[in-house]
Design a protein around this motif. Structure first.
Motif, short mmCIF file in Angstrom:
data_model
loop_
_atom_site.label_atom_id
_atom_site.label_comp_id
_atom_site.label_asym_id
_atom_site.label_seq_id
_atom_site.Cartn_x
_atom_site.Cartn_y
_atom_site.Cartn_z
N PRO A 50 0.83 -1.20 0.00
CA PRO A 50 0.00 0.00 0.00
C PRO A 50 0.87 1.26 0.00
N LEU A 88 -4.26 3.49 6.50
CA LEU A 88 -4.76 2.16 6.19
C LEU A 88 -5.28 1.54 7.48
N TRP A 112 0.37 0.00 6.08
CA TRP A 112 1.08 1.02 5.31
C TRP A 112 2.43 1.24 5.98
#
Length: 161
Positions: A50, A88, A112
């Protein structure tokens, strides 16, 4: 009165533009971006990790060259580094395990880890380099809203309390 802006976009993201392509941000015609099937794997990202995308850094003309862009960019990166849970959010254990079991998520997609992307205008790549962003050669160049762009990445150190 606001005089500048920066956009911080959390994951997930659409595929990266194909090198040499023309790309419209607003996508008013709702067309799928051209992809080559490997657009998420870059020389600086494995395709699953991510990342946050920073974009639309701008200041009103009378306020340019005053360091406001620097303040906005640093504020966005510092906020992200200090708030990874907001970038996230953790999934519930039930949802996380179900996604792992059916193969729709891997461990690398769970958190993340400070990766940030900018689609930098070609003429501004040296500016972003001063902030530690590195050009991803595999992403190539593309035209976004009539301006040549390059992909640049930076990893920030997370600060959790």
């Amino acid at each position: 009165m606001p005089v500048g802006t920066v956009r911080l976009v959390p994951p997930p993201h659409p595929p990266h533009p194909v090198p040499g392509s023309m790309h419209a941000i607003d996508n008013a015609e709702a067309k799928e971006p051209k992809t080559n099937g490997d657009e998420q794997n870059t020389s600086m990202r494995d395709g699953n990790e991510p990342y946050v995308k920073l974009g639309r850094l701008a200041t009103l003309k009378p306020y340019r060259r005053l360091g406001l862009g620097s303040l906005l960019l640093n504020a966005a990166m510092n906020w992200a580094a200090s708030n990874p849970h907001a970038i996230l959010p953790l999934r519930s254990p039930t949802t996380r395990e179900a996604a792992k079991m059916d193969g729709t998520i891997s461990d690398s997609e769970e958190t993340w880890n400070g990766l940030i992307l900018v689609h930098a205008q070609d003429s501004l790549k040296k500016v972003y380099a001063k902030y530690g962003f590195i050009i991803d050669e595999k992403m190539g160049t593309w035209v976004e809203e009539g301006i040549k762009h390059v992909g640049m990445w930076k990893r920030v150190e997370l600060r959790t309390t």
